[in-house]
Design a protein around this motif. Structure first.
Motif, PDB file in Angstrom:
ATOM      1  N   ASN A   1       7.978   6.238  -6.033  1.00 54.96           N
ATOM      2  CA  ASN A   1       7.664   4.809  -6.075  1.00 54.96           C
ATOM      3  C   ASN A   1       8.852   3.972  -6.517  1.00 54.96           C
ATOM      4  OD1 ASN A   1       4.619   4.277  -5.491  1.00 54.96           O
ATOM      5  ND2 ASN A   1       4.680   6.186  -6.629  1.00 54.96           N
ATOM      6  N   ILE A   2       9.645   4.494  -7.433  1.00 52.12           N
ATOM      7  CA  ILE A   2      10.868   3.802  -7.840  1.00 52.12           C
ATOM      8  C   ILE A   2      11.819   3.699  -6.653  1.00 52.12           C
ATOM      9  CG2 ILE A   2      12.961   4.029  -9.257  1.00 52.12           C
ATOM     10  CD1 ILE A   2      11.090   5.128 -11.496  1.00 52.12           C
ATOM     11  N   GLY A   3      11.906   4.744  -5.850  1.00 46.74           N
ATOM     12  CA  GLY A   3      12.747   4.716  -4.654  1.00 46.74           C
ATOM     13  C   GLY A   3      12.305   3.645  -3.670  1.00 46.74           C
ATOM     14  N   VAL A   4      10.983   3.526  -3.474  1.00 43.88           N
ATOM     15  CA  VAL A   4      10.452   2.481  -2.588  1.00 43.88           C
ATOM     16  C   VAL A   4      10.822   1.107  -3.129  1.00 43.88           C
ATOM     17  CG1 VAL A   4       8.338   1.411  -1.686  1.00 43.88           C
ATOM     18  CG2 VAL A   4       8.552   3.909  -1.713  1.00 43.88           C
ATOM     19  N   LEU A   5      10.631   0.896  -4.425  1.00 40.65           N
ATOM     20  CA  LEU A   5      10.967  -0.395  -5.053  1.00 40.65           C
ATOM     21  C   LEU A   5      12.448  -0.725  -4.905  1.00 40.65           C
ATOM     22  CD1 LEU A   5       9.143  -0.565  -8.505  1.00 40.65           C
ATOM     23  CD2 LEU A   5       8.831  -2.082  -6.554  1.00 40.65           C
TER      24      LEU A   5
ATOM     25  N   GLU B   1       0.801  -1.216   0.000  1.00 41.51           N
ATOM     26  CA  GLU B   1       0.000   0.000   0.000  1.00 41.51           C
ATOM     27  C   GLU B   1       0.838   1.272   0.000  1.00 41.51           C
ATOM     28  OE1 GLU B   1      -3.132  -0.167   2.899  1.00 41.51           O
ATOM     29  OE2 GLU B   1      -3.820  -2.113   2.177  1.00 41.51           O
ATOM     30  N   LYS B   2       2.153   1.163   0.218  1.00 38.89           N
ATOM     31  CA  LYS B   2       3.028   2.338   0.106  1.00 38.89           C
ATOM     32  C   LYS B   2       3.210   2.756  -1.348  1.00 38.89           C
ATOM     33  CE  LYS B   2       6.570   0.604   2.251  1.00 38.89           C
ATOM     34  NZ  LYS B   2       6.597  -0.627   2.986  1.00 38.89           N
ATOM     35  N   LEU B   3       2.925   1.842  -2.267  1.00 38.68           N
ATOM     36  CA  LEU B   3       3.131   2.110  -3.693  1.00 38.68           C
ATOM     37  C   LEU B   3       1.831   2.542  -4.359  1.00 38.68           C
ATOM     38  CD1 LEU B   3       5.356  -0.985  -4.418  1.00 38.68           C
ATOM     39  CD2 LEU B   3       6.091   1.390  -4.596  1.00 38.68           C
ATOM     40  N   SER B   4       1.884   3.667  -5.054  1.00 39.33           N
ATOM     41  CA  SER B   4       0.740   4.094  -5.853  1.00 39.33           C
ATOM     42  C   SER B   4       0.999   3.860  -7.339  1.00 39.33           C
ATOM     43  CB  SER B   4       0.441   5.574  -5.598  1.00 39.33           C
ATOM     44  OG  SER B   4       1.571   6.371  -5.913  1.00 39.33           O
TER      45      SER B   4
END
Length: 129
Positions: A86-90, A32-35
């Motif tokens: 989102n790329i940073g989270v991944l 859910e952190k990713l949109s």
């Protein structure tokens, strides 16, 4: 579809695009952190848990991607800030698998390496007796 048709019919370590995929019941869930880029995360989660996916390169879906109204397109901003977040989270979650795309800004590539193969490569060689 041309590139997929030249590839093997079935691949087991490759990215499954979120425009269309089917999944059996499993503990894998969307983060859910990713949109955006959640399909990359789901693919990695499945590979991490099961060691493989099933990607058919013979089922070709015609769908608008990155230009359609609603969905992820409604979340993207012109400056690309949400994409980069989102790329940073991944990349933080899957640092060995998710890398920046070499030619396309705000895009990534997925290169999954088996955990078992990685563990073997990291284990020290046993001394000869």
């Amino acid at each position: 579809g041309g590139r997929a048709m030249r590839a093997r019919p079935i691949l087991d370590k490759n990215f499954i695009l979120g425009d269309f995929f089917a999944a059996e019941v499993s503990p894998c869930r969307f983060d859910e952190k990713l949109s955006l880029k959640e399909d990359y995360d789901f693919t990695c989660s499945h590979l991490d848990l099961y060691g493989q996916v099933l990607r058919s390169n013979r089922l070709i879906i015609t769908a608008k991607h990155e230009t359609n109204a609603g969905g992820a397109c409604a979340i993207r901003d012109a400056a690309g800030e949400r994409e980069r977040y989102n790329i940073g989270v991944l990349k933080a979650k899957w640092p060995d698998a998710v890398k920046n795309h070499p030619t396309r800004a705000n895009q990534v590539v997925l290169r999954w390496k088996d955990k078992a193969a990685k563990r073997v490569a990291e284990e020290p060689a046993e001394a000869a007796e």
